[in-house]
Motif scaffolding. Structure first.
Motif, mmCIF file in Angstrom:
data_model
loop_
_atom_site.group_PDB
_atom_site.id
_atom_site.type_symbol
_atom_site.label_atom_id
_atom_site.label_comp_id
_atom_site.label_asym_id
_atom_site.label_seq_id
_atom_site.Cartn_x
_atom_site.Cartn_y
_atom_site.Cartn_z
ATOM 1 N N GLN A 86 0.809 -1.212 0.000
ATOM 2 C CA GLN A 86 0.000 0.000 0.000
ATOM 3 C C GLN A 86 0.848 1.270 0.000
ATOM 4 O O GLN A 86 0.318 2.367 -0.058
ATOM 5 N N GLN A 87 2.156 1.136 0.071
ATOM 6 C CA GLN A 87 3.016 2.306 0.192
ATOM 7 C C GLN A 87 3.277 2.935 -1.171
ATOM 8 O O GLN A 87 3.600 2.246 -2.135
ATOM 9 N N THR A 88 3.120 4.257 -1.221
ATOM 10 C CA THR A 88 3.397 4.997 -2.448
ATOM 11 C C THR A 88 4.768 5.663 -2.349
ATOM 12 O O THR A 88 5.286 5.889 -1.254
ATOM 13 N N ALA A 89 5.341 5.961 -3.496
ATOM 14 C CA ALA A 89 6.666 6.577 -3.522
ATOM 15 C C ALA A 89 6.783 7.499 -4.719
ATOM 16 O O ALA A 89 6.203 7.252 -5.779
ATOM 17 N N SER A 90 7.514 8.598 -4.529
ATOM 18 C CA SER A 90 7.854 9.483 -5.632
ATOM 19 C C SER A 90 9.336 9.349 -5.900
ATOM 20 O O SER A 90 10.090 8.835 -5.062
ATOM 21 N N ILE A 91 9.776 9.784 -7.075
ATOM 22 C CA ILE A 91 11.170 9.609 -7.478
ATOM 23 C C ILE A 91 11.806 10.961 -7.768
ATOM 24 O O ILE A 91 11.203 11.814 -8.423
ATOM 25 N N VAL A 92 13.029 11.151 -7.260
ATOM 26 C CA VAL A 92 13.841 12.336 -7.558
ATOM 27 C C VAL A 92 15.178 11.847 -8.099
ATOM 28 O O VAL A 92 15.814 10.978 -7.499
#
Length: 497
Positions: A86-92
């Motif tokens: 269920q964990q969301t993540a963004s990318i840099v």
């Protein structure tokens, strides 16, 4: 709701943790993935084996972690805390010619003096205080005012913006004697997201402090310091971002009773409060301290005799310390804020930093704005190297600071000075994500035949054949705020160029 994690892909450069008195700091360069828990703002893990240029492998890596990728800054629905799926993540991403570097730590800066940056003329320290500093600081409020003046808003917002833009994620600020304006500085740092130690300046000594700018009594000096301490503890009870720091200006500005009272105040909290002050900045100041405190063995001993020399004490300058004083600082585990730009600008002297380090003292860097002419710790790092070379030419047994050592003092050293060596200054798991993203611009041959004189990429020229060590050395000597593209504190984006 923000993504649960942020995944950072690219090159990560730091100074490996070491003891500078035993081993020279060395650059640590890794390329891969690092992820931050956005709820805690801390590094949750890293994998330097992820080939970041292979999109398919990166996608598989993310799927194996059970993360759902969303755009950076996107709002998402809450997921189950215990369910990785269920964990969301963004990318840099750092980019081809960019890198992540720990945020700089300014261990000594006077926020209200920022408008005077670059104004020191040919004065010495004590003359400069009378001509520029005391008049400026006194304008931040009448002591009985309930509201800080508009000037305080504009100056404090500006100094926070400027230091963040130069990659300073943590600052130890001297404020003024005014409670409302000092509290405002704490509020703004908290709102803007800069990690900060905020100190209401204490100065009560008749005959040395100007009548228009001093505490009216010992009791007032201590009680109003307590007001600011309690205000800061109220807005940030856990000290996650902003913390109070007891701030006797320096020995000459305070009576013996005030110094003892401030030491007692610091000890009355659990853990004891941090303390910051000045020590041995000029020879004339050292001589005056001997006259005013004849019962004390030395300048540093004044603070020790009054309960102010502790493992949480930051001593700015320390240029003219005796061997006995250095030993005392070492025994008490107090720290030194080295301010070479200010020392040179005011003609105070050259601090023997190599001696301090060799004797096991903990040292960080400070801009000392506005005695120092720049809010950039990178500029201070340069000057630390240069003045070290000057003192080496006068004492052949000394070895000058290397640029790697200067960057160590700007990060790891500063973290130790503010008593956060295990929390900031590097990329270890569990550390706060207090980081700057540096971009050195396009390669020179990519712009062949074009005029880049108006480019906003900064002064660092990269041709493509440099190693990462050479790129970092070029950045240390020629970089500026134009290379600072993003800054995070506690995992929060607080500056973007």
């Amino acid at each position: 709701m923000s993504p649960s994690y942020t995944i950072y892909l690219g090159t990560f450069i730091q100074l490996a943790r070491t003891s500078p008195s035993v081993q020279k700091p060395r650059l640590s360069v890794h390329t891969g993935a690092l992820w931050v828990n956005n709820a805690s703002g801390k590094i949750a893990g890293f994998d330097w084996n992820v080939p970041i240029d292979d999109d398919e492998v990166v996608a598989n890596f993310i799927r194996e972690k059970g993360w759902i990728v969303v755009p950076e800054g996107a709002a998402t629905e809450p997921g189950g805390d215990g369910d990785a799926a269920q964990q969301t993540a963004s990318i840099v991403k750092s980019g081809r010619n960019g890198f992540f570097f720990p945020g700089f730590i300014d261990t000594h800066i006077h926020a209200p003096q920022y408008p005077n940056t670059g104004l020191f003329g040919s004065t010495t320290l004590l003359e400069w205080l009378e001509k520029y500093t005391f008049p400026t600081e006194s304008s931040y409020g009448i002591r009985d005012d309930e509201m800080p003046p508009e000037k305080a808003y504009s100056v404090y917002n500006r100094v926070i913006s400027r230091t963040l833009a130069h990659g300073t994620t943590t600052a130890s600020y001297f404020a003024t004697i005014h409670v409302p304006a000092t509290n405002l500085l704490a509020d703004l740092c908290y709102q803007r997201g800069q990690r900060a130690f905020i100190g209401r300046v204490c100065m009560d000594k008749p005959g040395f402090c100007p009548e228009f700018y001093k505490d009216e009594s010992v009791e007032q000096s201590i009680s109003r310091t307590r007001e600011t301490v309690e205000h800061i503890l109220k807005i940030d009870p856990k000290g996650t971002l902003v913390s109070p720091i007891v701030t006797p200006r320096f020995a000459l500005s305070c009576t013996s009773a005030a110094l003892s009272g401030l030491g007692k105040l610091a000890r009355s909290y659990d853990p004891p409060l941090r303390i910051q002050t000045h020590v041995s900045e000029t020879r004339s100041e050292v001589n005056l301290v001997k006259e005013h405190f004849p019962q004390c063995k030395g300048y540093t001993h004044v603070y020790d005799d009054h309960g102010l020399l502790t493992s949480r004490t930051i001593l700015a300058h320390g240029i003219h310390l005796t061997r006995d004083e250095r030993q005392l600082i070492h025994d008490r585990k107090a720290k030194i804020a080295h301010c070479p730009t200010s020392n040179s600008a005011l003609g105070s002297g050259i601090c023997p930093v190599r001696t301090h380090l060799n004797e096991g003292l903990i040292v960080g860097l400070g801009t000392d704005v506005s005695g120092g002419y720049s809010p950039s710790i990178l500029e201070v790092a340069r000057q630390a190297c240069l003045v070290s070379r000057l003192i080496t030419s006068q004492a052949s047994e000394c070895e000058p600071l290397t640029w790697e050592e200067a960057l160590y003092l700007a990060t790891r050293g500063g973290a130790a000075v503010v008593d956060m060596a295990d929390q900031i200054g590097g990329f270890e798991e569990g550390m706060f994500w207090d980081v700057q993203l540096i971009d050195l611009g396009r390669l020179i041959d990519e712009d062949a035949g074009t005029d880049n004189s108006s480019s906003d990429a900064g002064n660092v020229d990269i041709f493509g054949w440099e190693s990462w060590e050479e790129k970092i050395e070029k950045w240390m000597w020629t970089g500026d705020d134009r290379n600072v593209k993003k800054v995070w504190v506690n995992g929060r984006l607080v500056h973007q160029r």
